[in-house]
Write a protein that holds these residues in place. Structure first.
Motif, PDB file in Angstrom:
ATOM      1  N   ALA A   1      16.737 100.557  92.996  1.00  0.00           N
ATOM      2  CA  ALA A   1      17.320 101.896  92.894  1.00  0.00           C
ATOM      3  C   ALA A   1      16.239 102.963  92.877  1.00  0.00           C
ATOM      4  O   ALA A   1      16.392 104.035  93.498  1.00  0.00           O
ATOM      5  CB  ALA A   1      18.187 101.989  91.644  1.00  0.00           C
ATOM      6  N   PHE A   2      15.137 102.696  92.190  1.00  0.00           N
ATOM      7  CA  PHE A   2      14.032 103.655  92.177  1.00  0.00           C
ATOM      8  C   PHE A   2      13.431 103.813  93.564  1.00  0.00           C
ATOM      9  O   PHE A   2      13.208 104.939  94.046  1.00  0.00           O
ATOM     10  CB  PHE A   2      12.955 103.218  91.179  1.00  0.00           C
ATOM     11  N   LYS A   3      13.166 102.697  94.229  1.00  0.00           N
ATOM     12  CA  LYS A   3      12.534 102.772  95.549  1.00  0.00           C
ATOM     13  C   LYS A   3      13.421 103.518  96.541  1.00  0.00           C
ATOM     14  O   LYS A   3      12.959 104.379  97.297  1.00  0.00           O
ATOM     15  CB  LYS A   3      12.219 101.362  96.049  1.00  0.00           C
ATOM     16  N   GLU A   4      14.711 103.203  96.535  1.00  0.00           N
ATOM     17  CA  GLU A   4      15.617 103.850  97.463  1.00  0.00           C
ATOM     18  C   GLU A   4      15.844 105.320  97.094  1.00  0.00           C
ATOM     19  O   GLU A   4      15.908 106.194  97.968  1.00  0.00           O
ATOM     20  CB  GLU A   4      16.953 103.109  97.494  1.00  0.00           C
ATOM     21  N   GLY A   5      15.986 105.591  95.800  1.00  0.00           N
ATOM     22  CA  GLY A   5      16.199 106.967  95.357  1.00  0.00           C
ATOM     23  C   GLY A   5      15.002 107.852  95.640  1.00  0.00           C
ATOM     24  O   GLY A   5      15.154 109.031  96.011  1.00  0.00           O
TER      25      GLY A   5
END
Length: 407
Positions: free
Chosen positions: A395-399
């Motif tokens: 989620a962090f990488k995509e966000g």
């Protein structure tokens, strides 16, 4: 018999005609039926997702709060807490209420009006205890650390010897800043200076090593909804023999009846008998009993190791994503609640929204002094497993990619 009942009901005058106003449907809620609760993965600072065994326990039949089978469950809780807190003290129980209630109980029972309390402030929870202590008439002295830092033993020693407090408060795990306060040598320091030591373990108990007796701690309070993966409402609490001596020798009555351990302790069998004080939160006690049993079955050392391993897995992924810890010193970092520095130019709230909208995943922002500066990720209890940690990293990488972030 049935026909007589029917006739009596037919003769009965409706309640609304006996001098009362007619019921108004204007007060009828617009929505009725079964409650609808979304499924979410709670990887913020708490509450964490409850273990299925805890949720199942809450559906068990109610018992009377003085019935022997229920008292046995209370005894189980006390026994498990002695193991989890590593103490021989018989003064363990669960406060009927959230961690805030247990916090208040710790101050209210140990601190008398006019007595000096030295409060270690490493974030919002130290500030909260300072406020609470003043409300109970304490002479409050704050010992402040820098944001994202902890208190050195030398600074604690100097403050204790200078101010000569009756009570010292330290927060073991400060969830607002993500710091873990070292307790090494503090218990012995307090004992040498006639000072009682209160420690907040709301987000560390069960996930980070703590030894109540060996560390010389006098009062510990915690919460159910963090590492224990249990719904909030019943909070672990411990007192040493020295703390009990202070309670019994008070010159003033404990200012809160609801949290008076002279009375509550009697309900829990601390003094040899059992007497009614209040109706304990029966279903919450069931759930806490199961949560503590789960921790005992896993074993404390295994639980500590699992939380550490998941902390390391999280930071392996976050570092790869180009993110940095807010707490600079590794030994000061709290494995259970991690604070992540928000990079310049990144909308922290938008990333939290992205994680929630796409994955039903909670990523929390800062709190108190860290508001707007960090994200907070909890790795606690039932949630401390690779599947959840890897989802957080994804989620962090995509966000971040959605906002054009480049490491």
């Amino acid at each position: 018999m049935a026909s007589r009942l029917i006739q009596a009901l037919r003769r009965a005058q409706p309640l609304t005609t006996r001098g009362y106003a007619t019921v108004s449907n204007a007060h009828l809620p617009p929505v009725a039926g079964v409650i609808d609760v979304p499924q979410r993965i709670l990887m913020g600072p708490g509450p964490s997702n409850a273990h299925p065994r805890c949720l199942a326990a809450m559906s068990l039949p109610q018992l009377g709060h003085m019935h022997p089978p229920f008292l046995k469950i209370m005894d189980d809780i006390s026994e498990y807490l002695r193991y989890i807190m590593q103490t021989d003290s018989k003064y363990t129980l669960a406060v009927s209420g959230s961690g805030h209630a247990a916090m208040e109980a710790s101050v209210a029972n140990i601190l008398e009006p006019g007595e000096k309390i030295l409060v270690g402030v490493t974030g919002i929870w130290g500030q909260r205890v300072a406020d609470l202590s003043a409300r109970f008439g304490g002479d409050v002295v704050e010992l402040n650390a820098g944001l994202g830092e902890t208190l050195s033993f030398e600074s604690i020693k100097n403050a204790v010897e200078t101010h000569k407090p009756k009570v010292l408060f330290l927060c073991h795990g400060e969830s607002s800043t993500g710091t873990k306060q070292s307790l090494e040598g503090v218990g012995a320091l307090c004992k040498a200076n006639g000072c009682l030591l209160i420690v907040d373990t709301v987000c560390t108990l069960g996930g980070v090593p703590i030894f109540a007796d060996e560390m010389g701690i006098d009062v510990i309070y915690s919460g159910a909804q963090k590492v224990f993966g249990c719904p909030p409402g019943a909070s672990p609490f411990f007192m040493s023999d020295a703390a009990m001596e202070k309670l019994q020798s008070r010159k003033t009555t404990v200012a809160t009846y609801n949290m008076d351990m002279k009375l509550i302790g009697d309900y829990w069998g601390w003094y040899g008998g059992r007497s009614y004080h209040h109706t304990g939160p029966i279903s919450n006690f069931y759930a806490l009993r199961e949560a503590l049993a789960i921790t005992a079955e896993e074993g404390l050392e295994n639980s500590w190791a699992r939380h550490q391993a998941m902390y390391e897995l999280l930071w392996e992924g976050l570092t790869d994503a180009g993110l940095e810890p807010f707490v600079k010193k590794e030994e000061d970092r709290l494995p259970c609640v991690n604070t992540i520095t928000v990079p310049e130019g990144i909308d922290a709230a938008a990333l939290c929204g992205f994680a929630m909208n796409k994955y039903n995943l909670e990523i929390a922002g800062g709190l108190g002094p860290s508001a707007g500066k960090v994200w907070r990720i909890g790795i606690m209890g039932y949630n401390a497993k690779p599947m959840n940690v890897n989802l957080v990293v994804t989620a962090f990488k995509e966000g971040l990619a959605a906002q054009g972030f480049k490491k």
